[in-house]
Design a protein around this motif. Structure first.
Motif, PDB file in Angstrom:
ATOM      1  N   CYS A 137     -10.047   6.838  -3.928  1.00  0.00           N
ATOM      2  CA  CYS A 137      -8.973   7.541  -3.227  1.00  0.00           C
ATOM      3  C   CYS A 137      -9.316   7.699  -1.743  1.00  0.00           C
ATOM      4  O   CYS A 137      -8.462   7.531  -0.874  1.00  0.00           O
ATOM      5  CB  CYS A 137      -8.714   8.911  -3.860  1.00  0.00           C
ATOM      6  N   LYS A 151       0.814  -1.199   0.000  1.00  0.00           N
ATOM      7  CA  LYS A 151       0.000   0.000   0.000  1.00  0.00           C
ATOM      8  C   LYS A 151       0.856   1.260   0.000  1.00  0.00           C
ATOM      9  O   LYS A 151       1.742   1.429   0.829  1.00  0.00           O
ATOM     10  CB  LYS A 151      -0.923  -0.030   1.216  1.00  0.00           C
ATOM     11  N   HIS A 152       0.576   2.159  -0.964  1.00  0.00           N
ATOM     12  CA  HIS A 152       1.259   3.455  -1.032  1.00  0.00           C
ATOM     13  C   HIS A 152       2.762   3.328  -1.159  1.00  0.00           C
ATOM     14  O   HIS A 152       3.488   4.215  -0.756  1.00  0.00           O
ATOM     15  CB  HIS A 152       0.929   4.301   0.201  1.00  0.00           C
ATOM     16  N   ILE A 199      -4.775   2.146  -7.664  1.00  0.00           N
ATOM     17  CA  ILE A 199      -4.822   3.349  -6.815  1.00  0.00           C
ATOM     18  C   ILE A 199      -4.233   3.040  -5.444  1.00  0.00           C
ATOM     19  O   ILE A 199      -3.469   3.836  -4.875  1.00  0.00           O
ATOM     20  CB  ILE A 199      -6.268   3.888  -6.719  1.00  0.00           C
ATOM     21  N   HIS A 210      -0.509   3.637  -4.719  1.00  0.00           N
ATOM     22  CA  HIS A 210       0.124   4.950  -4.876  1.00  0.00           C
ATOM     23  C   HIS A 210      -0.288   5.929  -3.790  1.00  0.00           C
ATOM     24  O   HIS A 210      -1.315   5.776  -3.143  1.00  0.00           O
ATOM     25  CB  HIS A 210      -0.200   5.526  -6.255  1.00  0.00           C
ATOM     26  N   LYS A 211       0.555   6.926  -3.629  1.00  0.00           N
ATOM     27  CA  LYS A 211       0.316   7.928  -2.602  1.00  0.00           C
ATOM     28  C   LYS A 211      -0.536   9.071  -3.150  1.00  0.00           C
ATOM     29  O   LYS A 211      -1.427   9.569  -2.483  1.00  0.00           O
ATOM     30  CB  LYS A 211       1.681   8.464  -2.153  1.00  0.00           C
ATOM     31  N   CYS A 236      -5.712   7.788  -0.563  1.00  0.00           N
ATOM     32  CA  CYS A 236      -4.815   8.454  -1.516  1.00  0.00           C
ATOM     33  C   CYS A 236      -5.190   9.920  -1.674  1.00  0.00           C
ATOM     34  O   CYS A 236      -6.360  10.272  -1.600  1.00  0.00           O
ATOM     35  CB  CYS A 236      -4.947   7.823  -2.899  1.00  0.00           C
TER      36      CYS A 236
END
Lengths: 439, 439
Positions: free
Chosen positions: A93, A2-3, A71, A74-75, A98
């Motif tokens: 998001c 995650k992220h 999604i 990503h940050k 996000c």
């Protein structure tokens, strides 16, 4: 996972070039990871050709599973998708935690999510392109400057247009498509509302282009401006509650609005009924369906009006075949005609014009502030796509650098957001010319 | 319990009175069971007061489970729900094997289900009210009669209107609401298309009411007719492919269209922008937002035009407060004003006018066929609701009696459907006056 990655760009269409290049370079400079996802992976690949570190993915944005999965990794998400997909992306998001950056208008449903966005300590910056985007930033810079002087603003008027460079104007309309033809053909169909001397003024669609106003712009002479959909809400958005006149509008060169009004009058922009286009039908036969065009068709050549000349130049009264078949609305037919006639040629350069006029009062008297942006495109890169992409790209970079600390849903109307973006645009020679004088 | 009951009526609103009474009586006569379901069960109960054998149920039509359950128990469903709910009901009916009858237009998505409907051997009859409904039936009766004589139809024109009885016309508009005000205020916004001498003619919204044509109607003098959305599709639906002129339209008494055009021109029917209605705002202040009204406001009383008189009568230039607050579109405000001014009074009777004019050729020469329906309402029952409900109710009865054997999706344009319905309407004294003469 995650992220674990930094930037996800959704969509790599028309307005993505400058943005992708800028963010790819920033990613290399700062060691960020970046992904560009498009339905057409090869299109994404083209756009990142010079930046092999950027990852490209194929993504059908309507596939909820695939969309959520990418999604979540990503940050920061930058959505260049069509506006109707933004609500889906925004929901993902929020769910995945996000941050989201877009150049599109804040939809009603997005505004209803404002509390959720704050609660989850996320940053959603929207209307961060050219118009909406740079218009907000530059207008608020002017408004805040005047306020800091103690000025009372009595009138705010702001006009912008995506045009071609003056030297490329070689048709009676002084216009070519530098942006989405669909939207240009259907511009203004909801009518307009603006505030003039503390009164609301409603302009229905069929009077919109007849109501154009002369807008003098430095170096360009007098242009034509017609009001945009709803200027009144900018009283709230820009904090202009005490301002008597608030109008935002669209710019065209002189000579555009009157013949366009003639097309609207006659019904050629109608999108509500479908006519049957027979094989071999000519534009002259098409034009004959619109009784309002008749007067222009029959003008004697020596006494042709400017409007008649513009309509004849389109080939509306010619024996050229339409080359469409089946049922189409008049607007769909007109769009096809204009795509052929208003096509940007390889040597043409587009031209973005934006101007804010603010009248205000200081103890020593009335003053007038004018800020003007004139930006010409490059042969391989329109000014439009540069100006849509760069503010958005700069915002993402600043955010990842920790230089843009704000949570919640925002338009770029606060100094914290617009100042560093405008400052960096100036270093790239994208700047407004300011004039401020007593009247 | 599947299909153990006969008739399910969904919705018991404005147009349901005559239909429910007719079907309740038929159910008693033939020993059928009947259920009326409405979101508001007491409304349904009111409508079936004199028929204690009819069962009433509360139903939220958006509740898929409850909707499916009640539909599954019945053999025939009559949907009087708002048009946007019909697709849901239609899907349930296909799934549960129920027959469906409605007075609404066949939607595109319903037409796409035509194969499924046939495959399951179901009968879906739609456009079975007044307009659409009785218009199709009576027009096809005329067309088929002329064809059986060997006539070649060169022109078909059909106009209908929901009016008030001539003796109840006591305002300059010669109009009051006898039907949904929302739709009347927004009538025609998609523009219109009709066929005149083999040419398609497009009329944009902002010219629609200016393009009204004189329509002489027996006993009533000359009325005004403006074209409906898309007349061209009736070439296919009515089999008029070789007919040079095909137009369908809406009727108003003389004096309506010109002032209505003035309201459209000025933007009062705009539904795309929201104006802010301040508390205590008057209609005069409202009117001042529309520059196009100014000329009528300032007319000297002695020289007032007919249009000016009609606008003044509405109170548009009066100091009466609007009594609304918040953001509303111009059309929403106008609708509120008209609901007050065009309200049907207890002593008023509504009046449905429908007329088909068909010009055709026989070997012995040109002829003109005119069929006219003039139907006045009762104090407790509008002609509109009678004429919407009865054709639908008769069709359901005939179907359950086995006298209407047809499967698939149909409009009432075939003799098998329209003949027995028109015949029964005649026994109830609902009949067209026919005239056919050489020209």
């Amino acid at each position: 996972m995650k992220h674990s990655k930094h930037i996800l760009v959704l969509g790599s269409g028309r307005s993505s070039g400058a943005l992708i290049r800028y963010l790819a370079q920033a990613s290399e400079d700062h060691g960020w990871t970046m992904t560009v996802a498009d339905r057409d992976r090869s299109l994404a690949q083209q756009k990142v050709a010079e930046h092999p570190t950027v990852c490209c993915e194929a993504l059908d944005a309507l596939d909820a599973g695939a969309r959520g999965q990418i999604i979540a990794q990503h940050k920061v998400v930058v959505s260049l998708l069509p506006a109707y997909l933004h609500d889906l992306v925004a929901e993902d998001c929020i769910e995945m935690g996000c941050h989201l950056f877009t150049a599109s208008y804040a939809s009603r449903s997005l505004r209803e999510k404002a509390d959720d966005i704050i609660k989850r300590d996320l940053t959603f910056l929207v209307e961060l392109g050219l118009d909406p985007g740079l218009d907000h930033m530059s207008a608020m810079a002017d408004i805040d400057r005047i306020r800091s002087l103690g000025g009372q603003i009595s009138s705010f008027s702001s006009f912008a247009g995506g045009l071609v460079a003056p030297e490329c104007c070689d048709n009676p309309w002084q216009y070519k498509f530098t942006w989405n033809p669909f939207n240009v053909v259907r511009a203004g169909q909801t009518g307009a509302l603006y505030i003039k001397q503390d009164r609301q003024v409603v302009v229905p669609y069929h009077r919109l282009f007849a109501s154009h106003m002369p807008i003098p712009v430095r170096d360009l002479g007098v242009l034509e401006g017609y009001p945009n959909r709803d200027s009144s809400m900018y009283k709230v958005i820009y904090g202009l509650e005490d301002t008597e006149t608030v109008i935002r509008g669209t710019l065209r060169y002189k000579g555009f609005c009157d013949p366009w009004q003639a097309l609207v009058d006659a019904g050629l922009t109608n999108d509500g009924v479908k006519i049957l286009v027979a094989p071999q039908m000519t534009w002259r036969e098409f034009a004959a369906m619109f009784p309002g065009l008749m007067a222009f068709q029959t003008e004697p050549e020596q006494e042709q009006s400017d409007i008649g000349r513009a309509l004849h130049w389109l080939g509306l009264f010619s024996d050229t075949p339409i080359l469409m078949e089946g049922s189409h609305t008049p607007a769909e037919c007109l769009e096809q005609l204009l795509i052929r006639k208003w096509q940007l040629q390889p040597e043409d350069r587009d031209f973005v014009v934006m101007q804010h006029q603010i009248r205000y009062e200081l103890p020593e008297g009335q003053r007038n502030s004018t800020s003007t942006l004139l930006e010409k495109g490059e042969p391989d890169q329109t000014a439009m796509s540069t100006l849509v992409g760069l503010p958005l790209a700069i915002a993402v970079k600043l955010f990842l650098l920790g230089e843009l600390r704000i949570s919640g849903l925002h338009l770029p109307v606060v100094p914290l957001i617009y100042r560093p973006i405008l400052r960096e645009l100036e270093t790239m020679d994208i700047r407004f010319h300011h004039q401020d004088e007593a009247v």
